[in-house]
Design a protein around this motif. Structure first.
Motif, PDB file in Angstrom:
ATOM      1  N   LEU A   1       0.820  -1.206   0.000  1.00 29.97           N
ATOM      2  CA  LEU A   1       0.000   0.000   0.000  1.00 29.97           C
ATOM      3  C   LEU A   1       0.858   1.261   0.000  1.00 29.97           C
ATOM      4  N   LEU A   2       2.092   1.153   0.530  1.00 29.59           N
ATOM      5  CA  LEU A   2       3.003   2.292   0.481  1.00 29.59           C
ATOM      6  C   LEU A   2       3.822   2.293  -0.798  1.00 29.59           C
ATOM      7  N   GLN A   3       3.986   1.131  -1.402  1.00 27.72           N
ATOM      8  CA  GLN A   3       4.878   0.971  -2.551  1.00 27.72           C
ATOM      9  C   GLN A   3       4.154   0.288  -3.711  1.00 27.72           C
ATOM     10  N   PRO A   4       3.019   0.812  -4.168  1.00 27.99           N
ATOM     11  CA  PRO A   4       2.323   0.092  -5.260  1.00 27.99           C
ATOM     12  C   PRO A   4       3.162   0.010  -6.529  1.00 27.99           C
ATOM     13  N   LEU A   5       3.823   1.120  -6.868  1.00 29.62           N
ATOM     14  CA  LEU A   5       4.651   1.118  -8.079  1.00 29.62           C
ATOM     15  C   LEU A   5       5.847   0.178  -7.907  1.00 29.62           C
ATOM     16  N   GLY A   6       6.463   0.244  -6.712  1.00 33.77           N
ATOM     17  CA  GLY A   6       7.603  -0.635  -6.438  1.00 33.77           C
ATOM     18  C   GLY A   6       7.211  -2.092  -6.551  1.00 33.77           C
ATOM     19  N   PHE A   7       6.007  -2.437  -6.044  1.00 31.08           N
ATOM     20  CA  PHE A   7       5.547  -3.821  -6.127  1.00 31.08           C
ATOM     21  C   PHE A   7       5.364  -4.240  -7.577  1.00 31.08           C
ATOM     22  N   LEU A   8       4.768  -3.354  -8.383  1.00 35.06           N
ATOM     23  CA  LEU A   8       4.528  -3.688  -9.790  1.00 35.06           C
ATOM     24  C   LEU A   8       5.863  -3.953 -10.502  1.00 35.06           C
TER      25      LEU A   8
END
Lengths: 166, 350
Positions: free
Chosen positions: B207-214
């Motif tokens: 939830l803090l890193q949506p782009l990082g997760f993607l």
């Protein structure tokens, strides 16, 4: 206990380093050198410097040696195509590496200098302490190293460009 | 002295048991992932899938394994014999090593035991994983080169350049996670995600890193050589890619290691971005501490399913598209994500 581990690792690293130099097949040389890097990473772990050990593996074994292997595989060098080097180069190499060996032996001759690491804080290699030291006491060399890396990256991109439009 | 020896031997027995259990679970999950993949593929393509060996084809992995072990193990004449054998061995070894730092739960507290459900909690866990990810290319490169076949060599070169390219974006997206959690230990990262925001939203890093997760997820697909990035074994161009010359269990090791990699990367995604063994309303200490493993395995299986879902949905990329995506989209995006995370940490604190 750790002394035996140290001796085993040291023996393996010396043996694989020699094998790396003497093996005829360059691919075998690269693989022996990777084993040498692993044993050196093991020595870092024994010195309680896990961060250095893992970074050593990532940078040397994981990146640099992969590129070496890459180039060697594309060139497909083997025993038959190894070019014969002239004796002048062999003599020059022997003199240069002999001078380096002499310098190293001279620098490490007095064993008194080696006692300093025993008294140092055993936690110094852990990542928290390393980061703190890098960003306080050694911040200028750290930043300069960063600029050097940036320059190297820009240079690599420029070299890799097919057509340079100035 | 004897008390110390007793303690050391107890630790060794505990860790050995843990490693053996983890090894068995990893191999079991990898074996049944092959069955799962065929069933998922069949479901997506409206077929039945394997249904002959046992009820619902449940014994299919055993039959496949038996077939792999009993086939002729052929070594090509002009190959480099020892490196040909070393290739699959190195690949499966590296794949199995990564699970050592993943926390599978808190503590097992039953039958008078108190066992840490993690093989080792090194304080550089994430870097350890990155280290083994970067070593993964060797098995493919050595095997592909030693086969002495041009298709194997092309496959090996494609695989290694792909893995080197996607490692960078993967590492940079992990740096953002390290910045918000402030620790490199995977146990610390999992513990940091145990709380709830406003009492009902789980504090998961995704939830803090949506782009990082993607970015991390796309890179994980590329690192495991899964579709749509399975160019190293692209059969329309390269026969079989780096394992063209391999047969019997050596081929089996390569294929098996791919499923092990898929399992481990799903577990890493669950730990780093999806709260690890934490789930809102579930205490990981329930059931003698086995609730933690239940939760993380459920998450891991979900991600394995997503990997398969993507494989049977998306067509394969072209090689230049793959390189463009890696170098011109994912790396700039991950650097942007790192800068945004840095600004966020500076303004709001962790």
């Amino acid at each position: 206990m750790s002394q035996y581990i140290f001796l085993t690792l040291a023996l393996i690293s010396i043996a694989t380093a020699l094998l790396m130099v003497f093996s005829k097949n360059p691919i075998h040389s690269v693989l022996y050198l990777i084993v040498t890097f692993f044993t050196i990473a093991g020595q870092y772990v024994l010195l309680n410097a896990q961060f250095l050990a893992v970074v050593h593996i990532i940078v040397y074994a994981g990146a640099i040696m992969v590129l070496f292997l890459f180039v060697l595989m594309l060139l497909n060098l083997n025993n038959a195509t190894e070019p014969q080097k002239s004796n002048t180069w062999k003599v020059a190499g022997a003199i240069a590496s002999g001078a380096l060996l002499l310098t190293l032996v001279g620098a490490l001759k007095g064993s008194t200098q080696l006692t300093a690491s025993e008294t140092a804080n055993a936690q110094v290699g852990l990542v928290e302490n390393l980061g703190r030291v890098l960003f306080t006491d050694f911040v200028v060399p750290f930043e300069i190293a960063g600029i050097l890396f940036l320059a190297a990256m820009v240079g690599a991109v420029m070299v890799g460009k097919r057509d340079l439009k100035m | 002295m004897s008390a110390l020896l007793l303690f050391i031997s107890a630790v060794i027995i505990e860790k050995t048991a843990l490693i053996l259990i983890l090894f068995a679970i990893t191999l079991g999950i990898a074996a049944y992932s092959t069955y799962g993949e065929r069933k998922v593929a069949a479901f997506i393509q409206d077929r039945l899938g394997p249904d002959r060996a046992g009820p619902f084809g449940i014994l299919q992995p055993l039959a496949d394994g038996f077939k792999m072990f009993t086939k002729e193990d052929f070594i090509p004449k002009d190959s480099n014999r020892w490196l040909f054998i070393l290739g699959p061995g190195a690949f499966i070894f590296v794949a199995l090593m990564t699970s050592a730092v993943i926390p599978w739960g808190t503590y097992f507290t039953g039958f008078g035991l108190n066992v840490d459900l993690q093989v080792t909690d090194v304080n550089i866990g994430i870097l350890y994983i990155m280290g083994f990810v970067s070593l993964g290319v060797y098995g493919i490169m050595i095997g592909g080169w030693a086969s002495n076949n041009k298709y194997s060599l092309y496959g090996a070169i494609r695989a290694s350049s792909q893995m080197i390219s996607y490692e960078l974006a993967m590492g940079i997206s992990l740096i953002s996670v390290i910045m918000i959690t402030g620790t490199l230990s995977l146990r610390g990262i999992a513990e940091g995600q145990s709380g709830l925001w406003w009492g009902f939203i789980p504090q998961w890093n995704v939830l803090l890193q949506p782009l990082g997760f993607l970015i991390f997820f796309v890179c994980a697909l590329a690192e495991t050589n899964r579709a749509p990035f399975d160019l190293p074994e692209c059969e329309t161009e390269l026969v079989g890619g780096y394992h063209t010359e391999y047969s019997a269990m050596k081929l089996g090791s390569y294929l098996f290691a791919e499923y092990i990699n898929m399992f481990i990367s799903s577990a890493v995604i669950s730990t780093v971005y999806f709260g690890g063994y934490n789930f809102p309303g579930v205490n990981p200490d329930w059931l003698w501490g086995l609730m933690g493993p239940v939760v993380i395995f459920a998450k891991t299986f979900f991600f394995i399913f997503v990997f398969m879902w993507i494989r049977w949905t998306l067509p394969r990329f072209r090689y230049d598209q793959l390189m463009h995506l890696g170098w011109k989209s994912l790396i700039p995006l991950s650097i942007l994500n790192m800068l945004l995370t840095g600004a966020g940490v500076l303004w709001f604190g962790r």
